[in-house]
Design a protein around this motif. Structure first.
Motif, PDB file in Angstrom:
ATOM      1  N   ALA A 395      28.811  31.598  42.976  1.00  0.00           N
ATOM      2  CA  ALA A 395      29.270  31.790  41.887  1.00  0.00           C
ATOM      3  C   ALA A 395      28.025  31.757  40.668  1.00  0.00           C
ATOM      4  CB  ALA A 395      29.804  30.263  41.252  1.00  0.00           C
ATOM      5  N   PHE A 396      26.860  31.298  41.040  1.00  0.00           N
ATOM      6  CA  PHE A 396      25.714  31.186  40.250  1.00  0.00           C
ATOM      7  C   PHE A 396      25.307  32.765  40.485  1.00  0.00           C
ATOM      8  CE2 PHE A 396      24.999  26.857  39.384  1.00  0.00           C
ATOM      9  CZ  PHE A 396      24.567  26.928  38.227  1.00  0.00           C
ATOM     10  N   THR A 397      24.994  33.350  41.714  1.00  0.00           N
ATOM     11  CA  THR A 397      24.629  34.652  42.093  1.00  0.00           C
ATOM     12  C   THR A 397      25.453  35.634  41.145  1.00  0.00           C
ATOM     13  OG1 THR A 397      24.221  33.971  44.359  1.00  0.00           O
ATOM     14  CG2 THR A 397      24.054  36.382  43.561  1.00  0.00           C
ATOM     15  N   ILE A 398      26.720  35.554  41.352  1.00  0.00           N
ATOM     16  CA  ILE A 398      27.599  36.536  40.468  1.00  0.00           C
ATOM     17  C   ILE A 398      27.388  36.353  38.835  1.00  0.00           C
ATOM     18  CG2 ILE A 398      29.866  36.805  39.610  1.00  0.00           C
ATOM     19  CD1 ILE A 398      30.155  37.831  42.170  1.00  0.00           C
ATOM     20  N   PHE A 399      26.979  35.215  38.453  1.00  0.00           N
ATOM     21  CA  PHE A 399      26.760  34.979  36.884  1.00  0.00           C
ATOM     22  C   PHE A 399      25.351  35.905  36.686  1.00  0.00           C
ATOM     23  CE2 PHE A 399      24.285  32.949  33.308  1.00  0.00           C
ATOM     24  CZ  PHE A 399      25.104  33.116  32.549  1.00  0.00           C
ATOM     25  N   PHE A 400      24.298  35.528  37.447  1.00  0.00           N
ATOM     26  CA  PHE A 400      22.989  36.293  37.403  1.00  0.00           C
ATOM     27  C   PHE A 400      23.225  37.754  37.488  1.00  0.00           C
ATOM     28  CE2 PHE A 400      21.215  31.726  38.007  1.00  0.00           C
ATOM     29  CZ  PHE A 400      20.755  31.808  36.881  1.00  0.00           C
ATOM     30  N   THR A 401      23.808  38.173  38.695  1.00  0.00           N
ATOM     31  CA  THR A 401      24.044  39.443  38.916  1.00  0.00           C
ATOM     32  C   THR A 401      24.618  40.159  37.941  1.00  0.00           C
ATOM     33  OG1 THR A 401      24.335  39.030  41.344  1.00  0.00           O
ATOM     34  CG2 THR A 401      25.048  41.233  40.547  1.00  0.00           C
ATOM     35  N   ILE A 402      25.670  39.696  37.241  1.00  0.00           N
ATOM     36  CA  ILE A 402      26.128  40.342  36.118  1.00  0.00           C
ATOM     37  C   ILE A 402      25.110  40.440  34.960  1.00  0.00           C
ATOM     38  CG2 ILE A 402      28.280  40.238  34.298  1.00  0.00           C
ATOM     39  CD1 ILE A 402      29.571  40.466  36.828  1.00  0.00           C
ATOM     40  N   MET A 403      24.477  39.511  34.537  1.00  0.00           N
ATOM     41  CA  MET A 403      23.448  39.571  33.669  1.00  0.00           C
ATOM     42  C   MET A 403      22.495  40.798  33.877  1.00  0.00           C
ATOM     43  SD  MET A 403      23.732  36.884  31.274  1.00  0.00           S
ATOM     44  CE  MET A 403      22.046  36.670  30.544  1.00  0.00           C
ATOM     45  N   LEU A 404      21.954  40.749  34.998  1.00  0.00           N
ATOM     46  CA  LEU A 404      20.894  41.684  35.301  1.00  0.00           C
ATOM     47  C   LEU A 404      21.648  43.183  35.411  1.00  0.00           C
ATOM     48  CD1 LEU A 404      19.109  40.375  38.630  1.00  0.00           C
ATOM     49  CD2 LEU A 404      17.958  41.889  36.676  1.00  0.00           C
ATOM     50  N   SER A 405      22.605  43.479  36.013  1.00  0.00           N
ATOM     51  CA  SER A 405      23.328  44.742  35.800  1.00  0.00           C
ATOM     52  C   SER A 405      23.516  45.296  34.652  1.00  0.00           C
ATOM     53  CB  SER A 405      24.920  44.609  36.658  1.00  0.00           C
ATOM     54  OG  SER A 405      24.437  43.850  37.615  1.00  0.00           O
ATOM     55  N   LYS A 406      24.043  44.237  33.608  1.00  0.00           N
ATOM     56  CA  LYS A 406      24.417  44.612  32.443  1.00  0.00           C
ATOM     57  C   LYS A 406      23.075  45.146  31.833  1.00  0.00           C
ATOM     58  CE  LYS A 406      28.525  43.922  31.846  1.00  0.00           C
ATOM     59  NZ  LYS A 406      29.864  45.028  32.181  1.00  0.00           N
ATOM     60  N   MET A 407      21.845  44.513  31.867  1.00  0.00           N
ATOM     61  CA  MET A 407      20.674  44.976  31.319  1.00  0.00           C
ATOM     62  C   MET A 407      20.040  46.216  32.047  1.00  0.00           C
ATOM     63  SD  MET A 407      20.053  42.441  29.292  1.00  0.00           S
ATOM     64  CE  MET A 407      21.712  42.071  29.006  1.00  0.00           C
ATOM     65  N   ILE A 408      19.959  46.250  33.244  1.00  0.00           N
ATOM     66  CA  ILE A 408      19.591  47.428  33.979  1.00  0.00           C
ATOM     67  C   ILE A 408      20.409  48.785  33.549  1.00  0.00           C
ATOM     68  CG2 ILE A 408      19.345  48.699  36.364  1.00  0.00           C
ATOM     69  CD1 ILE A 408      18.882  46.011  37.367  1.00  0.00           C
ATOM     70  N   GLY A 409      21.864  48.589  33.490  1.00  0.00           N
ATOM     71  CA  GLY A 409      22.772  49.696  33.460  1.00  0.00           C
ATOM     72  C   GLY A 409      22.526  49.923  31.934  1.00  0.00           C
ATOM     73  N   SER A 410      22.568  49.389  31.233  1.00  0.00           N
ATOM     74  CA  SER A 410      22.454  49.556  29.445  1.00  0.00           C
ATOM     75  C   SER A 410      21.101  50.174  29.061  1.00  0.00           C
ATOM     76  CB  SER A 410      22.654  48.444  28.726  1.00  0.00           C
ATOM     77  OG  SER A 410      21.758  47.239  28.595  1.00  0.00           O
ATOM     78  N   MET A 411      20.030  49.838  29.851  1.00  0.00           N
ATOM     79  CA  MET A 411      18.336  50.143  29.364  1.00  0.00           C
ATOM     80  C   MET A 411      17.974  51.558  30.138  1.00  0.00           C
ATOM     81  SD  MET A 411      17.439  48.358  26.809  1.00  0.00           S
ATOM     82  CE  MET A 411      19.111  48.257  26.341  1.00  0.00           C
ATOM     83  N   LEU A 412      18.362  51.540  31.471  1.00  0.00           N
ATOM     84  CA  LEU A 412      17.907  52.686  31.963  1.00  0.00           C
ATOM     85  C   LEU A 412      18.491  54.214  31.563  1.00  0.00           C
ATOM     86  CD1 LEU A 412      17.857  51.846  35.953  1.00  0.00           C
ATOM     87  CD2 LEU A 412      16.068  52.044  34.159  1.00  0.00           C
TER      88      LEU A 412
END
Lengths: 453, 453
Positions: A395-412
């Motif tokens: 559950a924690f991993t999913i939370f952090f993964t979503i955060m990270l993915s959204k940052m990477i996905g929007s900034m790249l």
């Protein structure tokens, strides 16, 4: 009267007339049909029949139908034509259609066409062939109405009456001085609603929005969309009028640019030809490079998994959640990247907005991450029967993964644009590959912390 | 004269005039500016300044600028207006712009606007508000020029001269009989290049391509693209002319439809508003459903991995290639699905082409699969130092996975369309989730066969 479904019905009649050699009736019927539909009909015929139908058309229709045909069909027809027929058809074409055609014809055919044009025309053609691909110059046409500021409306209407049928548009007329510098434009609507003795200079609109021959066609399309124009003047560096671009050509550009973005975002080399007309070899060549690159890049994920074999070995249940975690990361990342890429393509998001986008995605991912985290926890406990600590890890991993993915996905994509790359390459496949590695690192980190491995 | 970069320069002057209350000069300058740019300028101002600028505009410009404004800005302005000003602006709006606005305004404001319209106008407005969203009826406008077959060109030009400035277009005029049934159309170009005594019925083009009020706007856009029209008539079920749609409105529809497809293909609920204007909560709500669904679907992959723990335990090296295999499958599948989805959206691929597409993808995937298989084998041997049998297992799995993914990716969108779903939902995320499971099953099957586990 005609709506979509009637066209095929019509073709049946055409076929009957053609079979019975009732050319008079066929010609009569065909002249009352839209050139686009005539083209569709001709594509159902073999060469000898197509030539017959083509010869039944009026000169104007013939040129329009010819311009609508695929390159291969144009080529086949031209090869079946006499020199006189070649020069008749080619001379009736609008200049931009002729250039489009010449750009893709084999050299022998281009020679034959140039041979049948006069010196002045040849010079003009050669100039046009030099504009860079995808530039405003390469899609403009030269059949516009040019007026002088001291003409009266009456004189202008006379010019339109005499030459109007050979122009792509008569609805916007361009006003130039003696050296062809663009001074303004006047719409036919304004002329026909004004007194005939008024001078053009008193009616013309001087704040002309125009483009340069070297401007990118994508930027031209953006101007059409923004202002809703039906035609736009193209000038050279000295602001001399050299051509115009009409909205029908721009609609094609818009569709092509969107298709290119779709392709790039799916790890394909962008393809201008239609799927159905592209060869298997060509399709394969367009797909292999990115697939190979992405497969090799997945080596990062492999390395991460391999170097954490010990973690997996000690809590074997961790292994089964890897696809769920990497997929969720990839999906969350491509949602963000698609929104940003499309937002930049339509002009909604600008480079300077990056900090606003980052903050927005941070907030969105807090919300989305929390919901996903909660559901993942329930799923692990209720359906997968794993230990509570493993469920918490996932559950924690999913939370952090979503955060990270959204940052990477929007900034790249924004970073790509800043570095003058096409943002569309920063789409799902590449984001997924990057997010995979990030998600796995987070996963094993969280696992070692929570499970104390 | 104006090109993109000059606009901001212009706004600086406007600000100066505004600050110095030099309204005469400001009015003069602003009247020579495109309404779209005036709108951009007004959005940089606060309400009281915006109202001042708005009052300096001509009636026509005021209506155009107003139509370009965002809903919220329109609302703010209307609330700051007197009743007389409300009715002046609203009456000058083109009918389609007014309907667009009314559809999204709060009820109190709609009431105030309707109060300021006469009974006939109110009836017409209420009829329009009933057309289904995204139908031709909901985007059409009623300001067109209507001619009768027995008029002469001279009479027609007189009508255009008198009423032309209030019509969205005067370039295509529609010919109807006494019960308003559409008989044909005649272009202004043909009229101004013909003798003034000719009758309209002898000039009009009778094979009119038209749409019904209930047709979907996406189909209407396809007709515009196909034929390159600048306007299209809309008729009711009795073929009576009820309105026209112009190309500038269709360009917006085209862009919106492409954006919707981009969103759907990235597992987002399609969003009409711009990213920058959408609230965090709304963005999150649009993303969560698909992410949850896809996360839960990943359970299949988990189950497959869990039920093959024994295979992984006996050859632990197999585990590290799982991301590479599932990612390659997902990428290969989304290449195929994107090509097919976009091909269907642009009309290149039809439902009946499914067998051709299947065969083509089969051949393409043989080629692509072979290359990927070969490279995967080399990578395993040279970089990952695994046993040769494991390398063979991975390479074969890649080959079969590519084949399978291309079949699934190309056929599911066609199947979706056949079942009347939107093909765009069968894009990367969903395909990836399905292909993951398929790839894992293949992997473990090949492993047990080759490694004899």
């Amino acid at each position: 009267m005609q709506q979509g479904f009637d066209v095929l019905e019509k073709f049946k009649y055409f076929n009957e007339y053609l079979k019975n050699k009732d050319y008079l009736r066929l010609s009569d019927e065909i002249r009352r049909t839209n050139p686009v539909d005539i083209k569709d009909y001709m594509q159902t015929l073999d060469l000898s029949q197509a030539v017959i139908v083509f010869r039944l058309l009026t000169k104007d229709d013939a040129a329009e139908v010819f311009a609508e045909l695929d390159r291969e069909d144009q080529q086949r027809l031209l090869e079946g034509f006499s020199d006189i027929e070649v020069s008749t058809v080619v001379n009736e074409l609008y200049f931009d259609d002729m250039i489009d055609m010449l750009e893709e014809m084999p050299a022998t055919l281009v020679k034959r066409i140039l041979k049948n044009s006069d010196a002045d025309e040849r010079r003009r053609i050669n100039m046009f062939l030099k504009f860079p691909e995808d530039s405003a110059g390469s899609i403009m046409t030269t059949e516009y109405i040019e007026l002088k500021p001291d003409m009266t409306v009456k004189e202008a209407l006379k010019i339109i009456k005499e030459t109007g049928m050979d122009k792509v548009t008569v609805y916007t007329c361009y006003v130039t001085n003696e050296t062809k510098v663009l001074l303004g434009y006047v719409s036919l609507r304004v002329m026909v609603t004004s007194d005939v003795d008024i001078k053009i200079k008193d009616l013309m609109y001087e704040d002309v929005i125009m483009v340069n021959t070297h401007d990118d066609q994508e930027d031209v399309a953006a101007i059409f969309r923004k202002y809703g124009f039906t035609a736009l003047p193209v000038v050279d560096n000295e602001l001399r009028l050299t051509g115009i671009i009409t909205v029908d050509d721009i609609m094609e550009v818009m569709e092509m640019e969107a298709t290119e973005d779709f392709h790039k975002m799916a790890a394909l080399n962008p393809e201008e030809d239609s799927y159905m007309d592209t060869s298997v070899l060509h399709l394969a060549k367009n797909r292999i490079p990115w697939l190979l690159f992405l497969m090799i890049s997945a080596a990062f994920s492999s390395t991460i998994i391999q170097s954490h074999q010990m973690v997996i070995q000690s809590v074997i249940a961790l292994n089964m959640f890897i696809p769920m975690i990497t997929d969720s990361g990839g999906n969350a990342g491509s949602q963000a990247s698609t929104l940003v890429i499309r937002g930049m393509a339509t002009g909604d998001i600008k480079l300077t907005d990056w900090i606003k986008v980052l903050l927005k995605e941070l907030k969105v991912s807090l919300l989305v991450g929390s919901v996903m985290c909660f559901v993942a926890f329930l799923k692990c406990i209720l359906f997968d029967n794993v230990e509570i600590l493993v469920a918490i890890t996932v559950a924690f991993t999913i939370f952090f993964t979503i955060m990270l993915s959204k940052m990477i996905g929007s900034m790249l994509p924004i970073l790509a644009k800043k570095l003058k790359f096409d943002p569309a390459i920063m789409a799902s496949p590449l984001i997924t590959t990057m997010v995979d590695s990030a998600a796995l690192i987070v996963y094993f980190k969280v696992a070692t912390l929570i499970l104390g491995i």
